[in-house]
Motif scaffolding. Sequence first.
Motif, PDB file in Angstrom:
ATOM      1  N   TYR A 118      -3.557  12.357   6.220  1.00  0.00           N
ATOM      2  CA  TYR A 118      -2.843  11.117   5.920  1.00  0.00           C
ATOM      3  C   TYR A 118      -3.805  10.155   5.231  1.00  0.00           C
ATOM      4  CZ  TYR A 118       0.274   7.109   6.569  1.00  0.00           C
ATOM      5  OH  TYR A 118       1.099   6.036   6.355  1.00  0.00           O
ATOM      6  N   VAL A 119      -3.289   9.433   4.237  1.00  0.00           N
ATOM      7  CA  VAL A 119      -4.120   8.500   3.473  1.00  0.00           C
ATOM      8  C   VAL A 119      -3.377   7.187   3.276  1.00  0.00           C
ATOM      9  CG1 VAL A 119      -5.544   8.195   1.405  1.00  0.00           C
ATOM     10  CG2 VAL A 119      -4.926  10.494   2.137  1.00  0.00           C
ATOM     11  N   VAL A 120      -4.089   6.077   3.468  1.00  0.00           N
ATOM     12  CA  VAL A 120      -3.571   4.761   3.101  1.00  0.00           C
ATOM     13  C   VAL A 120      -4.380   4.294   1.900  1.00  0.00           C
ATOM     14  CG1 VAL A 120      -3.189   2.375   3.820  1.00  0.00           C
ATOM     15  CG2 VAL A 120      -2.921   4.237   5.481  1.00  0.00           C
ATOM     16  N   TRP A 121      -3.692   3.964   0.819  1.00  0.00           N
ATOM     17  CA  TRP A 121      -4.389   3.604  -0.417  1.00  0.00           C
ATOM     18  C   TRP A 121      -3.552   2.631  -1.240  1.00  0.00           C
ATOM     19  CZ3 TRP A 121      -2.141   5.870  -5.018  1.00  0.00           C
ATOM     20  CH2 TRP A 121      -1.129   6.818  -4.749  1.00  0.00           C
ATOM     21  N   SER A 122      -4.240   1.931  -2.122  1.00  0.00           N
ATOM     22  CA  SER A 122      -3.576   0.969  -2.995  1.00  0.00           C
ATOM     23  C   SER A 122      -3.199   1.662  -4.303  1.00  0.00           C
ATOM     24  CB  SER A 122      -4.512  -0.203  -3.284  1.00  0.00           C
ATOM     25  OG  SER A 122      -3.947  -1.075  -4.243  1.00  0.00           O
ATOM     26  N   PRO A 123      -2.054   1.309  -4.899  1.00  0.00           N
ATOM     27  CA  PRO A 123      -1.650   1.952  -6.159  1.00  0.00           C
ATOM     28  C   PRO A 123      -2.663   1.798  -7.291  1.00  0.00           C
ATOM     29  CG  PRO A 123       0.206   0.778  -5.197  1.00  0.00           C
ATOM     30  CD  PRO A 123      -0.999   0.404  -4.386  1.00  0.00           C
ATOM     31  N   THR A 150       0.556   8.120   2.557  1.00  0.00           N
ATOM     32  CA  THR A 150       1.047   9.440   2.147  1.00  0.00           C
ATOM     33  C   THR A 150       0.471  10.547   3.023  1.00  0.00           C
ATOM     34  OG1 THR A 150      -0.692   9.465   0.443  1.00  0.00           O
ATOM     35  CG2 THR A 150       1.515   8.822  -0.249  1.00  0.00           C
ATOM     36  N   GLN A 151       1.297  11.550   3.267  1.00  0.00           N
ATOM     37  CA  GLN A 151       0.898  12.691   4.079  1.00  0.00           C
ATOM     38  C   GLN A 151       0.346  13.810   3.202  1.00  0.00           C
ATOM     39  OE1 GLN A 151       4.080  13.671   7.036  1.00  0.00           O
ATOM     40  NE2 GLN A 151       5.158  11.929   6.105  1.00  0.00           N
ATOM     41  N   HIS A 152      -0.710  14.465   3.683  1.00  0.00           N
ATOM     42  CA  HIS A 152      -1.278  15.651   3.025  1.00  0.00           C
ATOM     43  C   HIS A 152      -1.756  15.337   1.608  1.00  0.00           C
ATOM     44  CE1 HIS A 152       0.764  17.275   6.449  1.00  0.00           C
ATOM     45  NE2 HIS A 152       1.936  16.998   5.934  1.00  0.00           N
ATOM     46  N   GLY A 153      -2.469  14.262   1.456  1.00  0.00           N
ATOM     47  CA  GLY A 153      -3.019  13.905   0.165  1.00  0.00           C
ATOM     48  C   GLY A 153      -2.483  12.582  -0.318  1.00  0.00           C
ATOM     49  N   PRO A 154      -2.937  12.155  -1.519  1.00  0.00           N
ATOM     50  CA  PRO A 154      -3.760  12.868  -2.497  1.00  0.00           C
ATOM     51  C   PRO A 154      -5.159  13.213  -1.952  1.00  0.00           C
ATOM     52  CG  PRO A 154      -2.814  10.856  -3.430  1.00  0.00           C
ATOM     53  CD  PRO A 154      -2.603  10.793  -1.967  1.00  0.00           C
ATOM     54  N   TRP A 201       0.829  -1.196   0.000  1.00  0.00           N
ATOM     55  CA  TRP A 201       0.000   0.000   0.000  1.00  0.00           C
ATOM     56  C   TRP A 201       0.870   1.255   0.000  1.00  0.00           C
ATOM     57  CZ3 TRP A 201      -2.987  -2.080   4.837  1.00  0.00           C
ATOM     58  CH2 TRP A 201      -3.866  -3.107   4.434  1.00  0.00           C
ATOM     59  N   GLU A 202       0.245   2.364  -0.283  1.00  0.00           N
ATOM     60  CA  GLU A 202       0.880   3.672  -0.155  1.00  0.00           C
ATOM     61  C   GLU A 202       0.346   4.349   1.098  1.00  0.00           C
ATOM     62  OE1 GLU A 202       3.267   4.737  -1.991  1.00  0.00           O
ATOM     63  OE2 GLU A 202       3.165   3.280  -3.624  1.00  0.00           O
ATOM     64  N   LEU A 239     -10.882   8.042  -5.560  1.00  0.00           N
ATOM     65  CA  LEU A 239     -12.290   7.866  -5.208  1.00  0.00           C
ATOM     66  C   LEU A 239     -12.372   7.346  -3.778  1.00  0.00           C
ATOM     67  CD1 LEU A 239     -13.747   6.398  -8.520  1.00  0.00           C
ATOM     68  CD2 LEU A 239     -14.101   8.683  -7.569  1.00  0.00           C
ATOM     69  N   SER A 240     -13.184   8.003  -2.962  1.00  0.00           N
ATOM     70  CA  SER A 240     -13.198   7.743  -1.518  1.00  0.00           C
ATOM     71  C   SER A 240     -13.492   6.290  -1.172  1.00  0.00           C
ATOM     72  CB  SER A 240     -14.212   8.665  -0.847  1.00  0.00           C
ATOM     73  OG  SER A 240     -15.487   8.546  -1.472  1.00  0.00           O
ATOM     74  N   TYR A 241     -14.386   5.630  -1.898  1.00  0.00           N
ATOM     75  CA  TYR A 241     -14.744   4.259  -1.542  1.00  0.00           C
ATOM     76  C   TYR A 241     -13.647   3.253  -1.879  1.00  0.00           C
ATOM     77  CZ  TYR A 241     -15.946   3.761  -6.520  1.00  0.00           C
ATOM     78  OH  TYR A 241     -15.904   3.733  -7.891  1.00  0.00           O
ATOM     79  N   GLU A 242     -12.619   3.698  -2.640  1.00  0.00           N
ATOM     80  CA  GLU A 242     -11.508   2.825  -2.992  1.00  0.00           C
ATOM     81  C   GLU A 242     -10.336   2.957  -2.015  1.00  0.00           C
ATOM     82  OE1 GLU A 242     -10.478   0.897  -6.047  1.00  0.00           O
ATOM     83  OE2 GLU A 242     -12.614   0.494  -6.046  1.00  0.00           O
ATOM     84  N   VAL A 243     -10.368   3.993  -1.179  1.00  0.00           N
ATOM     85  CA  VAL A 243      -9.277   4.256  -0.242  1.00  0.00           C
ATOM     86  C   VAL A 243      -9.398   3.326   0.969  1.00  0.00           C
ATOM     87  CG1 VAL A 243      -8.338   6.014   1.311  1.00  0.00           C
ATOM     88  CG2 VAL A 243      -8.997   6.626  -1.017  1.00  0.00           C
ATOM     89  N   ILE A 244      -8.287   2.971   1.571  1.00  0.00           N
ATOM     90  CA  ILE A 244      -8.300   2.070   2.730  1.00  0.00           C
ATOM     91  C   ILE A 244      -8.588   2.842   4.014  1.00  0.00           C
ATOM     92  CG2 ILE A 244      -6.898   0.479   4.112  1.00  0.00           C
ATOM     93  CD1 ILE A 244      -5.369  -0.089   1.391  1.00  0.00           C
ATOM     94  N   MET A 245      -7.882   3.954   4.227  1.00  0.00           N
ATOM     95  CA  MET A 245      -8.096   4.753   5.425  1.00  0.00           C
ATOM     96  C   MET A 245      -7.681   6.197   5.178  1.00  0.00           C
ATOM     97  SD  MET A 245      -6.412   4.472   9.276  1.00  0.00           S
ATOM     98  CE  MET A 245      -4.953   5.410   8.836  1.00  0.00           C
ATOM     99  N   ALA A 246      -8.399   7.119   5.812  1.00  0.00           N
ATOM    100  CA  ALA A 246      -7.991   8.525   5.855  1.00  0.00           C
ATOM    101  C   ALA A 246      -7.889   8.928   7.312  1.00  0.00           C
ATOM    102  CB  ALA A 246      -8.981   9.422   5.125  1.00  0.00           C
ATOM    103  N   ALA A 247      -6.941   9.807   7.616  1.00  0.00           N
ATOM    104  CA  ALA A 247      -6.754  10.274   8.996  1.00  0.00           C
ATOM    105  C   ALA A 247      -6.663  11.791   9.008  1.00  0.00           C
ATOM    106  CB  ALA A 247      -5.495   9.662   9.602  1.00  0.00           C
ATOM    107  N   GLU A 248      -7.223  12.378  10.056  1.00  0.00           N
ATOM    108  CA  GLU A 248      -7.162  13.825  10.249  1.00  0.00           C
ATOM    109  C   GLU A 248      -6.657  14.114  11.658  1.00  0.00           C
ATOM    110  OE1 GLU A 248      -7.681  15.822   7.836  1.00  0.00           O
ATOM    111  OE2 GLU A 248      -9.148  14.940   6.471  1.00  0.00           O
TER     112      GLU A 248
END
Length: 257
Positions: A155-160, A136-140, A133-134, A170-179
Motif C-alpha cells: 500500500y502506498v500513500v502519495w501525492s499526484p 493505492t494497493q499493490h503499487g505503484p 492524496w492517492e 521516487l521513494s523520498y517523494e512518497v508520503i507512506m508505504a505499508a507492508e
Amino acid sequence: MADECGGAHAPLGGVPAVSRMRAPILSVGHGSRPGRHADLRYMGYSECPFEYEGTDSMVAMATEPPATKPDKPSKRLPRTVRELFDALPPLPGLRVEVIEGNLIVSPAGSPEHFRRIKALDRALIPLCDEHGWEGTQHGPSLCIEGPRDSLCPDYVVWSPDCKRWGDELLSYEVIMAAEVVSPSSVRIDREDKVRLYAVGKLPIYLLIDPIAKSPTATVHSDIKDGEYRTVTSVAIGKPLYLPAPLDFELDTSIFTV
C-alpha cells in the motif's frame, strides 16, 4: 515433333540440328528436373540450346537465391539486474522487485493478506480525500534513490505530483508505504525494506505483522543518517499513531481477520 521450348526437332536420322530459343529462367531447388513441381519464380530469359541425339532437352536453369545471414537481435541482452527487471513483461499474480541488487519474485499473497491491505485502504480513504492524496494497493513501485532498487509496497500513500523515475515513484517523494508480512516475505519486510526505505528517505514505513508470535503493527519514521530513529509498535487491536504529515490514529483491530 515439338521440343519443350516450342521449337521443332529434326528427324533422328537426319543431320543433327540445334535450335536456339529464348526460354524463361526458373528458380528451382537442387536436383529438380524440368517438368517437376518446385518453388519456381520467373527470373528473365536466357539462351536455351536443345540437342536431340538421345538427350533430354534443357528447358530451365536451376538457380538459388543468395544466402542471407539471420537478422541480429535488435536489442542487446540485459547486462544488469536492473536492466533485466526493466525488460520483463508483466507477470500477473507475482510481485517482482529489485532488492539490494537481487531480482526477487514472490507470490502476491493469500486472501487474508489482501483483506488486510483493503482494510487499511478503507481506513485511509477519508484522509487521502481530504488532502488530495492517492492511496493505492499493490503499487505503484518505488524507486529507491541511490541504488535504484525497485520495491512494490502492499500500500502506498502519495501525492499526484510526486516525482518519478519512469513509471516508479521516487521513494523520498512518497508520503507512506505499508507492508503486510506474509510467510514468503518475513525477512524482506522486517529487515531489508526497513533498511532500504530508510536509505531512500521514505518518510513513513508502516509494517503490519500478523504472523509474528505476538501480532504487531509498527510505524517507522524520523530518518537520520539513513536510519529510522523513531519506531513505535503496538499489539494488533490497539490504536497506532501515524505521524505527520498523516497525523492519524489508526485502529489496528481492522487487521484482525
